[in-house]
Design a protein around this motif. Sequence first.
Motif, PDB file in Angstrom:
ATOM      1  N   ALA A  10       0.814  -1.370  -0.066  1.00 38.32           N
ATOM      2  CA  ALA A  10      -0.153   0.102  -0.072  1.00 38.32           C
ATOM      3  C   ALA A  10       0.903   1.143  -0.165  1.00 38.32           C
ATOM      4  O   ALA A  10       0.129   2.176  -0.734  1.00 38.32           O
ATOM      5  CB  ALA A  10      -1.161  -0.055   1.086  1.00 38.32           C
ATOM      6  N   ILE A  11       2.113   1.277   1.027  1.00 37.16           N
ATOM      7  CA  ILE A  11       2.736   2.519   1.121  1.00 37.16           C
ATOM      8  C   ILE A  11       3.396   2.602  -0.703  1.00 37.16           C
ATOM      9  O   ILE A  11       3.738   3.692  -1.019  1.00 37.16           O
ATOM     10  CB  ILE A  11       3.518   2.033   1.322  1.00 37.16           C
ATOM     11  N   ARG A  12       4.124   1.690  -1.225  1.00 41.28           N
ATOM     12  CA  ARG A  12       4.992   1.503  -2.901  1.00 41.28           C
ATOM     13  C   ARG A  12       3.058   2.628  -3.578  1.00 41.28           C
ATOM     14  O   ARG A  12       3.914   3.442  -4.405  1.00 41.28           O
ATOM     15  CB  ARG A  12       5.149   0.535  -3.096  1.00 41.28           C
ATOM     16  N   ALA A  13       2.251   2.314  -3.042  1.00 40.53           N
ATOM     17  CA  ALA A  13       1.073   2.026  -4.360  1.00 40.53           C
ATOM     18  C   ALA A  13       0.533   4.018  -3.900  1.00 40.53           C
ATOM     19  O   ALA A  13       0.766   4.336  -5.256  1.00 40.53           O
ATOM     20  CB  ALA A  13      -0.444   1.333  -4.057  1.00 40.53           C
ATOM     21  N   ILE A  14       0.442   4.149  -3.144  1.00 37.13           N
ATOM     22  CA  ILE A  14       0.531   5.819  -2.330  1.00 37.13           C
ATOM     23  C   ILE A  14       1.407   6.606  -2.743  1.00 37.13           C
ATOM     24  O   ILE A  14       0.857   7.299  -3.105  1.00 37.13           O
ATOM     25  CB  ILE A  14      -0.130   5.391  -0.877  1.00 37.13           C
ATOM     26  N   ARG A  15       2.350   6.324  -2.477  1.00 35.89           N
ATOM     27  CA  ARG A  15       3.499   7.291  -2.692  1.00 35.89           C
ATOM     28  C   ARG A  15       3.400   7.730  -4.373  1.00 35.89           C
ATOM     29  O   ARG A  15       4.448   8.178  -4.654  1.00 35.89           O
ATOM     30  CB  ARG A  15       5.583   6.460  -2.569  1.00 35.89           C
ATOM     31  N   LEU A  16       3.510   6.559  -4.698  1.00 37.93           N
ATOM     32  CA  LEU A  16       3.147   7.362  -6.498  1.00 37.93           C
ATOM     33  C   LEU A  16       1.951   8.115  -6.736  1.00 37.93           C
ATOM     34  O   LEU A  16       2.273   8.852  -7.650  1.00 37.93           O
ATOM     35  CB  LEU A  16       2.257   5.346  -7.684  1.00 37.93           C
ATOM     36  N   LEU A  17       1.410   8.329  -6.105  1.00 38.20           N
ATOM     37  CA  LEU A  17      -0.037   8.994  -6.165  1.00 38.20           C
ATOM     38  C   LEU A  17       1.010  11.116  -5.654  1.00 38.20           C
ATOM     39  O   LEU A  17       0.063  12.091  -5.967  1.00 38.20           O
ATOM     40  CB  LEU A  17      -1.095   9.004  -5.686  1.00 38.20           C
ATOM     41  N   GLY A  18       2.176  10.769  -5.371  1.00 37.20           N
ATOM     42  CA  GLY A  18       2.312  12.033  -4.401  1.00 37.20           C
ATOM     43  C   GLY A  18       3.094  12.913  -5.045  1.00 37.20           C
ATOM     44  O   GLY A  18       3.931  12.344  -6.310  1.00 37.20           O
ATOM     45  N   ARG A  19       3.243  14.262  -5.118  1.00 38.23           N
ATOM     46  CA  ARG A  19       4.212  15.196  -5.906  1.00 38.23           C
ATOM     47  C   ARG A  19       4.796  16.285  -4.192  1.00 38.23           C
ATOM     48  O   ARG A  19       3.562  16.812  -3.580  1.00 38.23           O
ATOM     49  CB  ARG A  19       3.231  15.976  -6.753  1.00 38.23           C
ATOM     50  N   LYS A  20       5.780  16.285  -4.700  1.00 39.89           N
ATOM     51  CA  LYS A  20       6.755  16.888  -3.804  1.00 39.89           C
ATOM     52  C   LYS A  20       6.261  17.011  -1.478  1.00 39.89           C
ATOM     53  O   LYS A  20       5.563  17.985  -1.098  1.00 39.89           O
ATOM     54  CB  LYS A  20       6.217  18.755  -3.439  1.00 39.89           C
ATOM     55  N   GLY A  21       5.896  15.746  -1.937  1.00 41.17           N
ATOM     56  CA  GLY A  21       5.663  14.842  -0.451  1.00 41.17           C
ATOM     57  C   GLY A  21       4.252  14.854  -0.266  1.00 41.17           C
ATOM     58  O   GLY A  21       3.366  15.108   0.625  1.00 41.17           O
ATOM     59  N   TRP A  22       3.222  15.138  -1.524  1.00 44.39           N
ATOM     60  CA  TRP A  22       1.665  15.790  -0.434  1.00 44.39           C
ATOM     61  C   TRP A  22       1.420  14.992  -1.856  1.00 44.39           C
ATOM     62  O   TRP A  22       0.887  15.221  -2.814  1.00 44.39           O
ATOM     63  CB  TRP A  22       1.307  17.295  -1.067  1.00 44.39           C
ATOM     64  N   ILE A  23      -0.459  14.245  -1.239  1.00 45.84           N
ATOM     65  CA  ILE A  23      -0.682  13.845  -2.007  1.00 45.84           C
ATOM     66  C   ILE A  23      -1.991  14.496  -2.125  1.00 45.84           C
ATOM     67  O   ILE A  23      -2.977  15.167  -1.684  1.00 45.84           O
ATOM     68  CB  ILE A  23      -1.404  12.530  -1.870  1.00 45.84           C
ATOM     69  N   ALA A  24      -2.555  14.940  -3.616  1.00 48.20           N
ATOM     70  CA  ALA A  24      -3.223  16.097  -3.665  1.00 48.20           C
ATOM     71  C   ALA A  24      -4.623  14.560  -3.896  1.00 48.20           C
ATOM     72  O   ALA A  24      -6.319  16.210  -3.278  1.00 48.20           O
ATOM     73  CB  ALA A  24      -3.416  17.105  -4.823  1.00 48.20           C
ATOM     74  N   SER A  25      -4.960  13.478  -4.255  1.00 49.62           N
ATOM     75  CA  SER A  25      -6.105  13.346  -4.815  1.00 49.62           C
ATOM     76  C   SER A  25      -5.514  11.609  -4.740  1.00 49.62           C
ATOM     77  O   SER A  25      -4.331  11.199  -4.950  1.00 49.62           O
ATOM     78  CB  SER A  25      -6.547  13.630  -6.275  1.00 49.62           C
ATOM     79  N   LEU A  26      -6.087  11.166  -3.528  1.00 47.18           N
ATOM     80  CA  LEU A  26      -6.475   9.723  -3.996  1.00 47.18           C
ATOM     81  C   LEU A  26      -7.725   8.782  -3.654  1.00 47.18           C
ATOM     82  O   LEU A  26      -9.092   9.440  -2.598  1.00 47.18           O
ATOM     83  CB  LEU A  26      -5.968   9.086  -2.403  1.00 47.18           C
ATOM     84  N   PRO A  27      -7.650   7.905  -4.166  1.00 48.43           N
ATOM     85  CA  PRO A  27      -8.902   6.814  -5.068  1.00 48.43           C
ATOM     86  C   PRO A  27      -9.863   6.650  -3.144  1.00 48.43           C
ATOM     87  O   PRO A  27      -8.844   5.984  -2.553  1.00 48.43           O
ATOM     88  CB  PRO A  27      -8.216   5.387  -5.107  1.00 48.43           C
ATOM     89  N   LEU A  28     -10.615   6.559  -3.122  1.00 47.42           N
ATOM     90  CA  LEU A  28     -11.780   5.763  -1.801  1.00 47.42           C
ATOM     91  C   LEU A  28     -11.444   7.101  -0.225  1.00 47.42           C
ATOM     92  O   LEU A  28     -12.077   6.862   0.597  1.00 47.42           O
ATOM     93  CB  LEU A  28     -11.331   4.703  -1.360  1.00 47.42           C
TER      94      LEU A  28
END
Lengths: 469, 208
Positions: free
Chosen positions: A423-441
Amino acid sequence: MSDFTTPSFLNRADAALADPILKIAVERTAGTAEAKRAIAIDAFPDFEAARTRAAAIKDHVIAHLGPYLEQFEASAIAAGAQVHWAQTADEACQIVMNICKAAGAKSVARSKSMLGEEIGLPHALEEAGIGRVETDLAEHIIQLADERPSHIIWPAMHKTREQVSALFKAKHRTPHEEETIAAMAQSARRELRAKMLGADVGISGANFLIADTGAVCTVTNEGNAELSLVPPRVHIVTAGIEKIVPSMPHAIPMLRMLARSATGAALTQYTTFYTGPRRSGDRDGPEEMHIVLVDNGRTKMREEGLADMLRCIRCGACMNHCVVFRQIGGHAYGGTYPGPMGAVLTPALDGLASNRDLAHACTLNGKCQEVCPVKIPLPTLLKGWREKSWREGLEPTSMRAGLGLWAWVATRPALYRLGTGLAIRAIRLLGRKGWIASLPLAGGWTRYRDLPKPAAQSFMTQYQREQRK
Amino acid sequence: MSARNAILARLKSPPPLAAEAAALLDTPERPAVDATNLESEFLARLALPSVNASHDVIASLTDLPAAIARYLHAENEPLTLCCPPDPRLAPCDWSAFTLHANAAPDETATLAIARLGIAETGSLIFETSPTAPMLPNFLTLHHIVLLPVAAIAAHLEDAPLPGPQPRAHYWITGVSGTTDIEGTYVRGAHGPRYLHVILLRGGILPVT
């Protein structure tokens, strides 16, 4: 009385969050209240011991509530008052309507009472065709706006001065000309005075019922209680049975706590103890005094683990200091009582099934319990509602399934570590500059704020690596 | 079963112990008051922004009409006064005033005699009686209160009356105010906008 006109707490909270004016209005009053209370508490010697005393006085009364109610009844009757008992809100309203009808009442002056709101008295008076004059300034504002209170001390907290000004200009006979809050208050004074003096019946709540004298205590800063209750021929009090204190000396420490916690004052401007009707030779005062003692779920609360909540003296400090209330205001809660104390009371008064969301609208930061003048463990009581909701199967299927799945995985450490690693690896793919602006679910979260990007490795992975060194 | 019996049946408990109730009142936490200097303690509280009252001091009861005239002149108000039918005021010469006993809905000035002043809070303590109506004290714009210096007590615990209670026992702590619009304080919401206390230093009033 729950507000069923809008579908759910979540929808109401969404609407409140989207209202740009509401947050300004709530912040102006609640922010001031928080600051004034802090100054008052700093200036008071040993506030902590005073809280312990106030809680002990209420606990003593709740433990002996039956005998104290009987003593109050006997004292009030001896002083010439008539005492009525109501198990439910409907019974209480029926008793009040019968008294009004017997008195031939065409108009009623009401001094703000949350118990009156709780039992639906404004609505009952309307149905009976009896004119209702709300005399507290804030209650007057919301009566003109055809709204409900959004706070127990400042019922019109959700209104800005600009909104109040427009309302008075539309509804008052001789409205203010100058755009100041003082001029608006004067406009209401002009509008209300004749109506108060012309009312057939005055209705109030009670801040305290004094067992040994049969007196009813009201507190106000405006003086509207006295102006509503002294001129009419009949005075009706509707009071929750938990309002008893043994004697006037027991009311004094409670009054010290109430004013400081509510408005930051050492005492309210007007504190009045009414004992029975007008005496022979008196030049004013009502000819009849009726006291309606209302249960409406309080005996059940006492039996079912909510006795601590019966200590509440309705000061409003918990909501003024609540991070959730400060964001959404009072109306979103849907019940008579908003904020933390409302989130505990509303499921007890109106049922858990339609109000289970309220217990979740809490960060458990403990601020409400910290400021409560009678030490009510509000976060604990809210957690109690969460557990009850779970036990009774009221939580939605998605929540139950999600938590069930998590519990299954969490009890299998190897599988849990594998899952979180992926999960960590998947979520990190969505991040830009240390922040995630949009996360499914998790759109409910990321729509309003970004999520911090998780660390590259879980705590356990890092910990085990350090141990191996 | 009646509602009364149904409620009481669910609240059965042994009667409270008087000693237990009394113990709850032992050494209460309360603001410190210098008992040797009650007058200045009381006046300090009267002047607080939250109480917002003015005051004057007279040496004897016969000075009262002049003190009230002084106040009303300063406020640009006529010498018209709603005066309680209290025999203790008999020594006063009211010839400069127009007096009446019943307050008008928009009464300008009302006189009342307080039984006690409370130094802890700057409160004035009143009771209703045939010689002490209540309504004029709430209808009036200027509330003028006579208080003997000897009747200043330290704490709110000194306020309750033992024995049978009057119809209304009330504490006034400042002028009528409201913070109902945006939490902003405004004086003169429904009741008096001005509270003026006249301290009577000598000639203690006879008890009614």
